[in-house]
Design an enzyme around this catalytic site. Sequence first.
Site, PDB file in Angstrom:
ATOM      1  N   SER A 144      -8.254-103.616  89.137  1.00 12.59           N
ATOM      2  CA  SER A 144      -8.708-104.239  90.388  1.00 12.59           C
ATOM      3  C   SER A 144      -8.536-103.275  91.542  1.00 12.59           C
ATOM      4  O   SER A 144      -7.628-102.425  91.539  1.00 12.59           O
ATOM      5  CB  SER A 144      -7.902-105.513  90.662  1.00 12.59           C
ATOM      6  OG  SER A 144      -8.152-105.993  91.966  1.00 12.59           O
ATOM      7  N   TYR A 154       0.288-108.785  92.312  1.00  9.09           N
ATOM      8  CA  TYR A 154      -0.968-108.699  91.573  1.00  9.09           C
ATOM      9  C   TYR A 154      -1.453-107.251  91.510  1.00  9.09           C
ATOM     10  O   TYR A 154      -1.848-106.759  90.446  1.00  9.09           O
ATOM     11  CB  TYR A 154      -2.031-109.575  92.229  1.00  9.09           C
ATOM     12  CG  TYR A 154      -3.395-109.428  91.612  1.00  9.09           C
ATOM     13  CD1 TYR A 154      -3.674-109.956  90.362  1.00  9.09           C
ATOM     14  CD2 TYR A 154      -4.418-108.744  92.290  1.00  9.09           C
ATOM     15  CE1 TYR A 154      -4.936-109.808  89.781  1.00  9.09           C
ATOM     16  CE2 TYR A 154      -5.670-108.597  91.722  1.00  9.09           C
ATOM     17  CZ  TYR A 154      -5.924-109.131  90.472  1.00  9.09           C
ATOM     18  OH  TYR A 154      -7.168-108.974  89.899  1.00  9.09           O
TER      19      TYR A 154
END
Length: 249
Positions: A144, A154
């Site tokens: 990501s 994350y």
Amino acid sequence: MSLHGKTAFVTGAARGIGETLSRALAAEGAKMALIDIDLSATRAVAESIEAAGGQALAIKCDVTDMTAIEAATQQVSSHFGGIDILINNAALHGIEYNIPSTQLPMDAWSLLLDVNLLGPVRCAKACRGVMRARGGGVIINLSSIASMPALNAYGVSKLAVRGLTTALAHELAADGIRVYALVPGLMDTEAVMSEAPPGFVEDVHKKQLIQRQGSPRDLVGAVLFFCSDAASFITGETLTIAGGAPLRT
């Protein structure tokens, strides 16, 4: 970029990026093993692929369960004759993980890494022998843009996925298995957009050189290329697909 004769094992295939990539691979002739914890939604995707003339098998599987993953790979091998492509897409994300690292409870950290990092490890481990028996294969890990730089839990988990890609490329090369990572920017999936706080999307767009919203469809070309023989002399690479976001200053 034809993938006729190939079998792809895609995690998180019920919706979003996983669904889009599954449909694209099927359209190029790949037999699809659709892996997700939501069996009903996964079956709907499989039925749609088959209605369009493809072949698809829906399997309920949690990537935190090694026994379940091994059973899934055995089922796919029995049904389709092997596995050639692994797309490690299943992941946890959300506003609860977009907080400073020391503020995230340790049990949440454990679950995040269990899914986002160890899930791909388990799937690669389970698919390795099957791919080796087929003469090799391709693994694509989904990272990501949140890993560039990693500013929260994350992002850290997705940065680890990029490191895992390098490690697997070294380890699996002797088995004829090529390994890649994709780093998507902000994609207009339902899950991501429903959680975006006010102004977030606009702020992301300001960091991009290409001023439009990203879509899972923007990942398809790279995935088809990496899965094809055209990429046979490439491994261990990470490709960012984010509208030039890391280049904006």
